[in-house]
Design a protein around this motif. Structure first.
Motif, PDB file in Angstrom:
ATOM      1  N   ILE A 104      40.967  30.043  32.046  1.00 33.36           N
ATOM      2  CA  ILE A 104      41.765  30.618  30.813  1.00 33.36           C
ATOM      3  C   ILE A 104      42.949  30.104  31.127  1.00 33.36           C
ATOM      4  O   ILE A 104      43.617  29.886  32.163  1.00 33.36           O
ATOM      5  CB  ILE A 104      41.688  32.193  31.040  1.00 33.36           C
ATOM      6  CG1 ILE A 104      40.161  32.865  30.711  1.00 33.36           C
ATOM      7  CG2 ILE A 104      42.778  32.850  30.297  1.00 33.36           C
ATOM      8  CD1 ILE A 104      40.369  34.169  30.945  1.00 33.36           C
ATOM      9  N   VAL A 105      43.862  29.595  29.826  1.00 34.82           N
ATOM     10  CA  VAL A 105      45.078  29.124  29.854  1.00 34.82           C
ATOM     11  C   VAL A 105      45.829  30.184  28.806  1.00 34.82           C
ATOM     12  O   VAL A 105      45.137  30.405  27.786  1.00 34.82           O
ATOM     13  CB  VAL A 105      45.111  27.808  29.370  1.00 34.82           C
ATOM     14  CG1 VAL A 105      46.400  27.182  29.204  1.00 34.82           C
ATOM     15  CG2 VAL A 105      44.211  27.002  30.227  1.00 34.82           C
ATOM     16  N   THR A 140      42.696  31.725  35.889  1.00 31.64           N
ATOM     17  CA  THR A 140      43.721  31.722  34.844  1.00 31.64           C
ATOM     18  C   THR A 140      45.040  30.853  35.128  1.00 31.64           C
ATOM     19  O   THR A 140      45.596  31.053  36.285  1.00 31.64           O
ATOM     20  CB  THR A 140      44.131  33.157  34.447  1.00 31.64           C
ATOM     21  OG1 THR A 140      42.735  33.735  33.893  1.00 31.64           O
ATOM     22  CG2 THR A 140      45.135  33.088  33.351  1.00 31.64           C
ATOM     23  N   VAL A 141      45.650  30.236  34.340  1.00 32.84           N
ATOM     24  CA  VAL A 141      47.071  29.542  34.491  1.00 32.84           C
ATOM     25  C   VAL A 141      47.836  30.647  33.311  1.00 32.84           C
ATOM     26  O   VAL A 141      47.504  30.484  32.150  1.00 32.84           O
ATOM     27  CB  VAL A 141      47.054  28.167  34.223  1.00 32.84           C
ATOM     28  CG1 VAL A 141      48.481  27.860  33.793  1.00 32.84           C
ATOM     29  CG2 VAL A 141      46.225  27.411  35.069  1.00 32.84           C
ATOM     30  N   ALA A 195      43.743  22.202  31.199  1.00 32.51           N
ATOM     31  CA  ALA A 195      42.453  22.449  30.988  1.00 32.51           C
ATOM     32  C   ALA A 195      41.646  21.773  32.150  1.00 32.51           C
ATOM     33  O   ALA A 195      40.554  22.123  32.408  1.00 32.51           O
ATOM     34  CB  ALA A 195      42.073  21.683  29.704  1.00 32.51           C
ATOM     35  N   SER A 196      42.385  20.923  32.979  1.00 33.03           N
ATOM     36  CA  SER A 196      41.683  20.111  34.086  1.00 33.03           C
ATOM     37  C   SER A 196      42.182  20.627  35.351  1.00 33.03           C
ATOM     38  O   SER A 196      41.845  20.129  36.507  1.00 33.03           O
ATOM     39  CB  SER A 196      41.847  18.832  33.912  1.00 33.03           C
ATOM     40  OG  SER A 196      41.476  18.257  32.708  1.00 33.03           O
ATOM     41  N   LEU A 197      42.787  21.853  35.543  1.00 33.19           N
ATOM     42  CA  LEU A 197      43.302  22.296  36.692  1.00 33.19           C
ATOM     43  C   LEU A 197      42.083  22.698  37.742  1.00 33.19           C
ATOM     44  O   LEU A 197      41.064  22.960  37.256  1.00 33.19           O
ATOM     45  CB  LEU A 197      44.104  23.383  36.481  1.00 33.19           C
ATOM     46  CG  LEU A 197      45.873  23.165  36.617  1.00 33.19           C
ATOM     47  CD1 LEU A 197      46.230  22.045  35.554  1.00 33.19           C
ATOM     48  CD2 LEU A 197      46.333  24.508  36.455  1.00 33.19           C
ATOM     49  N   ASP A 200      40.600  26.658  42.025  1.00 35.57           N
ATOM     50  CA  ASP A 200      41.497  27.630  42.952  1.00 35.57           C
ATOM     51  C   ASP A 200      42.880  28.048  42.452  1.00 35.57           C
ATOM     52  O   ASP A 200      43.475  28.899  42.867  1.00 35.57           O
ATOM     53  CB  ASP A 200      41.282  27.210  44.202  1.00 35.57           C
ATOM     54  CG  ASP A 200      42.216  25.727  44.466  1.00 35.57           C
ATOM     55  OD1 ASP A 200      42.193  25.030  43.130  1.00 35.57           O
ATOM     56  OD2 ASP A 200      42.771  25.579  45.602  1.00 35.57           O
ATOM     57  N   VAL A 201      43.038  27.424  41.129  1.00 32.97           N
ATOM     58  CA  VAL A 201      44.466  27.709  40.564  1.00 32.97           C
ATOM     59  C   VAL A 201      44.346  29.034  39.936  1.00 32.97           C
ATOM     60  O   VAL A 201      43.842  29.023  38.711  1.00 32.97           O
ATOM     61  CB  VAL A 201      45.335  26.578  39.984  1.00 32.97           C
ATOM     62  CG1 VAL A 201      46.324  26.949  39.308  1.00 32.97           C
ATOM     63  CG2 VAL A 201      45.132  25.266  40.683  1.00 32.97           C
TER      64      VAL A 201
END
Length: 488
Positions: A104-105, A140-141, A195-197, A200-201
């Motif tokens: 999720i962003v 999620t970011v 989108a490409s993180l 684990d972030v």
């Protein structure tokens, strides 16, 4: 990846979707009405799913097979927006988790330092949405941005109109607070990159441009970039956020309902406390876009009529959405209609060019004072007024704002239908048609329709009906005359 973009009819979502497509992703857009995205340039390349975040039963199909889901919606400017945003975020998070979404962003707002006291309702709501998404069980970011500088953004329009229209001004003290603005191009670059993180972030990141300025400095630098004289700015104590929002609503196209949460956010300093995002989405080789360059780019887009999206693109869930009823008895009561027709000594194509050019800088082709007064009255009661203007001086598309109307339908060369968004005791539409009568001639057909709500609606129509001969009659005459004077 398959990306779901909510808020694709809005300012950021409408710019993010084509950039995700350009990166090779599959894009699905969630919209309450699929027709709102019919005319955007990239519509044929994207999937459009109808759904409403306030109705969880409509969401599973939209989230099916999605890898990355972007949360780019908010209820800013609506009553009870905190509860509405909480419900929407909860439904979004549950649907994403159930569908097995991998990321999720979310684009949120800055978090004020504890020493600054309680945040505004707007910032408090944005932070709560971030927490709901971070606790969803889906990585999620949360990107925390302050003022976004770009053609068509609410913050930029507020800055632009205040600076251009007021060479000298008495301002609230918050114009001395420090802000770290960011160019919309950098916001979009971060959104695409997230989108490409790695999986684990799961955290928030502050994002901002290279400049830390006060709002007063931003106005002075805007004036310099725009070729204006230095502005005289005098901060004073008595201007509270409430008074300031009325002041902003009076001077700029941003209505009070949106200006107030923006102003309340500026009461707090909005400076990035870290730049950890660069570990995952590195800064471009030339560096982040500076404030002056962001303003110059935005002004160039405005000047060249290349504004992709505007703050006014989005309409809230409480906005009227019913189409114009074709059956006069559909409303279950009275339908008032004002119908005008004019023979035009010009081909339909010439007539259509005049019709599609209505509003904004071109005006409404009749009695400018009456239209201006109606716009001012709407602003006084908290409406949008006339100053939203138009995105492009020559072309319209379904769903975009046009002064205090919303474009409901376009049949190129034939029909333009507008739905009223001014404050009214009822619902209203204005319809304009170009019909061919053969041999290079045409007929202009104009219809105003009003469905009253109760006695106030009937009294409203009775009070304005005497002016229709001047306003609507003059409009029909001048549109016909304009078409006849349009070069072939």
């Amino acid at each position: 990846m398959r990306c779901l973009v909510t808020g694709a009819t809005g300012y950021i979502g409408g710019r993010l979707a084509p950039r995700l497509l350009a990166e090779g992703h599959t894009v699905r857009c969630l919209a309450r009405k699929a027709g709102r995205l019919r005319d955007v340039p990239w519509a044929a390349e994207a999937e459009i799913a109808e759904g409403d975040l306030s109705r969880p039963e409509t969401l599973p199909a939209a989230f099916e097979g999605v890898d990355v889901a972007y949360y780019l919606v908010h209820s800013l400017g609506q009553r009870g927006f905190e509860a509405a945003d909480r419900e929407a975020a909860t439904n979004f998070a549950e649907a994403a988790r159930a569908a097995g979404v991998r990321r999720i962003v979310y684009l949120g707002g800055p978090e004020p330092a504890e020493r600054e006291g309680l945040p505004s309702a707007h910032l408090r709501s944005r932070a709560e949405v971030g927490r709901i998404l971070l606790d969803s069980g889906v990585p999620t970011v949360v990107l925390r941005a302050a003022v976004i500088i770009g053609s068509g953004s609410a913050s930029f329009e507020m800055l632009r109109h205040l600076t251009e229209r007021l060479p000298a001004m008495v301002t609230p003290r918050w114009v001395r607070n420090r802000i770290q603005p960011i160019a919309v191009r950098d916001v979009l670059r971060y959104l695409v990159g997230c989108a490409s993180l790695p999986p684990d972030v799961n955290r928030g990141f502050d994002i901002g441009g290279p400049d830390v300025l006060t709002f007063a400095q931003m106005m002075q630098r805007y004036a310099r970039v725009a070729g204006l004289r230095r502005r005289l700015i005098l901060p004073v104590r008595p201007l509270t956020p409430s008074l300031s929002s009325h002041w902003v609503g009076l001077i700029t196209p941003v209505p009070n309902a949106i200006a107030r949460p923006l102003v309340e956010s500026l009461v707090h300093e909005a400076v990035a406390h870290e730049h950890d995002i660069a570990r995952y989405v590195p800064d471009p080789p030339e560096g982040l876009t500076g404030f002056d360059q962001a303003v110059a780019l935005a002004l160039a887009k405005v000047r060249d009529a290349q504004v992709e999206t505007r703050w006014s693109n989005a309409s809230g869930p409480d906005a009227p959405a019913e189409p114009l009823p074709s059956d006069p008895h559909w409303s279950g009561g009275t339908t008032y209609t004002d119908l005008r027709e004019r023979a035009v000594d010009a081909p339909p194509a010439a007539l259509w060019r005049v019709i599609e050019g209505v509003g904004g800088e071109h005006g409404w082709y009749s009695f400018p004072l009456a239209w201006s007064v109606r716009g001012w009255l709407d602003r006084l009661v908290g409406g949008v007024g006339l100053r939203r203007g138009r995105r492009d001086p020559h072309r319209l598309q379904v769903g975009e704002a046009l002064d205090f109307w919303r474009v409901e339908e376009i049949v190129p060369g034939e029909l333009l239908r507008l739905r009223a968004e001014m404050r009214l005791p009822g619902r209203a539409w204005l319809e304009m048609r170009a019909e061919s009568t053969g041999e290079g001639r045409s007929r202009y057909v104009q219809r105003a329709v009003f469905l009253p709500h109760g006695l106030p609606g009937h009294l409203y129509w009775a009070s304005v009906a005497p002016f229709h001969a001047v306003v609507f009659g003059g409009m029909a005459r001048n549109i016909a005359r304009g078409a006849e004077q349009t070069p072939p």
